[in-house]
Every structure is written in C-alpha cells, then in structure tokens.
Design a protein around this motif. Sequence first.
Motif, mmCIF file in Angstrom:
data_model
loop_
_atom_site.group_PDB
_atom_site.id
_atom_site.type_symbol
_atom_site.label_atom_id
_atom_site.label_comp_id
_atom_site.label_asym_id
_atom_site.label_seq_id
_atom_site.Cartn_x
_atom_site.Cartn_y
_atom_site.Cartn_z
ATOM 1 N N ASN A 1 -7.213 1.478 0.685
ATOM 2 C CA ASN A 1 -6.939 2.412 -0.420
ATOM 3 C C ASN A 1 -8.224 3.160 -0.767
ATOM 4 N N THR B 1 -4.633 4.764 5.377
ATOM 5 C CA THR B 1 -3.780 3.906 6.202
ATOM 6 C C THR B 1 -3.710 4.429 7.637
ATOM 7 N N HIS C 1 0.640 8.756 -4.551
ATOM 8 C CA HIS C 1 -0.565 9.557 -4.775
ATOM 9 C C HIS C 1 -0.308 11.036 -4.494
ATOM 10 N N TYR D 1 0.826 -1.210 0.000
ATOM 11 C CA TYR D 1 0.000 0.000 0.000
ATOM 12 C C TYR D 1 0.862 1.263 0.000
ATOM 13 N N ASP D 2 0.302 2.313 -0.594
ATOM 14 C CA ASP D 2 0.880 3.646 -0.484
ATOM 15 C C ASP D 2 0.553 4.130 0.935
ATOM 16 N N HIS E 1 -9.192 4.924 -4.218
ATOM 17 C CA HIS E 1 -9.284 4.166 -5.471
ATOM 18 C C HIS E 1 -10.726 3.823 -5.850
ATOM 19 N N SER F 1 -4.552 3.570 -6.482
ATOM 20 C CA SER F 1 -5.020 4.789 -5.838
ATOM 21 C C SER F 1 -6.008 5.523 -6.757
ATOM 22 N N THR G 1 -4.270 8.208 2.156
ATOM 23 C CA THR G 1 -4.751 7.151 1.261
ATOM 24 C C THR G 1 -5.653 6.145 1.963
#
Length: 372
Positions: free
Chosen positions: A341, A324, A235, A56-57, A344, A200, A322
């Motif tokens: 996410n 998290t 992102h 994940y970002d 997205h 994303s 994002t």
Amino acid sequence: MNFQEISEFLQSPIDARDFPSAVYLVAEKGEIVLQDALGFAVVEPEKIEAKLDTIYDLASLTKVLVTGLLCAKLIEKGEISMSDKVCKYFSEFETDDKREITIQNLLSHTSGFRAWKPFYLACNLRSAILGCISREPLENPINSKVVYSDLNFLTLMFLLEKIYGKRIDEIAKTEIFEPLKLQNTFYNLPKSLQKRIAASEFGNVYEKNTCLELGYESRITNYEWRNYQIWGEVHDGNCWFMNGVSGHAGLFSTADETFKIAQQFLANQTTLLKPETCNLFRTNYTKGFNEARSIAFQLAETPESTASNSLQKDSFGHLGFTGTSVWIEPETERIFILLTNRTHARELPFVNINATRRKFHELAIQSLKVKG
C-alpha cells in the motif's frame, strides 16, 4: 522453502518508507511455496500489522482479474469477438475517428485513447461516462501504438454490463467470486472488515494535483474532494465517483484469493475457462509496437517490464497504482503476487516501486531453483 531472503529484501523499502506493508505469495503448479506478511497495513490513524489475510485495494488489477477474465469468457462462448467493432454495441462510437475501434484494441490498449481523464469533473452520473468517452478525441491513430488507458477498460465494463444486463460487481460475484468460493474478495467492502484492510492515501491529493496539471483548475474548486484517511474504500477517484464499482479499479482482495483468480489464466488450473482460452493471455497481439500486450495483460517481453529478466518472455502480468502486482509464468505454472500500500502514510511523491517488483521476482525465481 526458505522465504527469508525475500522478506529481508522487502523489509528494506518498508524501513525506507517506500510503502508501510507488503504481503507476497509465490505459487508453483497450484501450490503456494513462498509467502509472508511484513510491516503495518495501517499506520494512521492507528497501527495494525499486516497479515497474510490482509485485504488490499488491488486498483488496476481489477482490469485483469475481473474485466479481462469476463471478456475471455464471452470470447470463449462466441458471444463477442475480438474483431467486433465497438460501434456494433454502442452507436456513440459510430464516428469518423472511432468506428474502427475493436474489442481487441480495447483489450490490448491500442484504441488511441488518452491514458486517463477525471470523469468525476466531466460527468454528473456513472451512466454518462460512456458518452463522455465516445466524445473524447483520440490522441493516437487506432492500432499505431500501445497507450495504457483506463478509458479502454471503462468501455469494456459498459459492454459487459450491456451483455449481462447487470452491474459489473454483480457479474463478478456470480461469474467469478461465487464459483471460486471467494470469501475475502469484494467491491465495496463491509465496514465489519475495516481492521483487516490496508489503508491508502489521506484524501486524494495525488489525483487533485494531476487534475491541476491537466488544466482543470476551474472545476476543482467545486468538487468535494475526500479530506480524510482513505481506509476501506477505493483509492481511485473515478471508481469512487462510480460508487466503488468499475471495470478499471475497485476490487479488494487478499493475496491468497488473488492467487485463486490468477489460477484461472493457466490452462492446467483454470476452472472458469477452457484450457485453450488461456492462450489469449500469453499471445502477443501488439508485435512491433512499443509494448508487448496480450489480452488485458502486459507480456514480460516488454522492455523494462516489472517481470524482470528472470521470467520467461510469454509470462504475463499487471500492476495496480496502489502498489500491487501479479505475474504469471504459463510454462512453469508459477504465480507471483506482491501486494503493498505505497500510497499510505507518505508524503508525495509516491515511490516508483518497479525496481522492487523486479528484484522480488528475481529472488523468487532463485528460491524456486533452490527448491527444484
């Protein structure tokens, strides 16, 4: 350990399209006791299910997992002090309004800087951002209130890069990633890993709209906005402008490796810090302010914090835009990680998932009590 109740709960916002996927991990005393992966990490342009090792970002979790940790290492070594004035390192801050800003002010978000600025519309180069920050007027007096600001951690990044003499991704690699033997934690991921990465936003319409609201209409038209599915690249717009490498965003990782970095903030588990250094993260440096902050982290005693009332008040955590989050309860040595996410495959506005984060922590604590 029964994780079914947490998974069933998280499936509900996935079904409601608040976010397409979630991976969570709960650990106690160094042992992972609850974890699961739900939903689809990628919905467009193809469907890919989320797995425990989905990358994940992490967005602003970069602030604590990289910048905050590196600053703590330097404080521990005596190479910097929290009381140091920033102008000691950067003459640009030797101005009437900024010469009293300290490293502690940056780490606790009490510098007086505004929350955010699109430096990609104000600067031509990554290296010019520090000068832009130094010319930025303060929105509040120093040490008067907490205003969570990317500008603080961008400044800390430039400080780290000056002291170490290299870019922050290289510092993180030698000081954090390699000692912890991390294999799935990166700035700027290799293309070969794309199918393991949670996607994303399509383009960055959210930031473009924010820039319009802030009055940047004339500059927006000349900027090359991303008009494709952001998948496998950061992102955050400022971090993207900085070639994917920054102190405020840019880190990608799995839940498992996020956990391995999070362990470094616990006195009985850290291998990168001295145990006593970990007190920095559970100490309230903003008593009497609008928000309780330690070094880099928010504390659970902050009103309406996403820790929920289930976590002890000296627990510390951080969120990423994002979708998290990581929270750490030092007394019980518990770590709570929730990666989604939320940007997205969804029309704006993005859903505020703070209520989901709180309920996740409440259910996790209940499960741990059953285990105990």
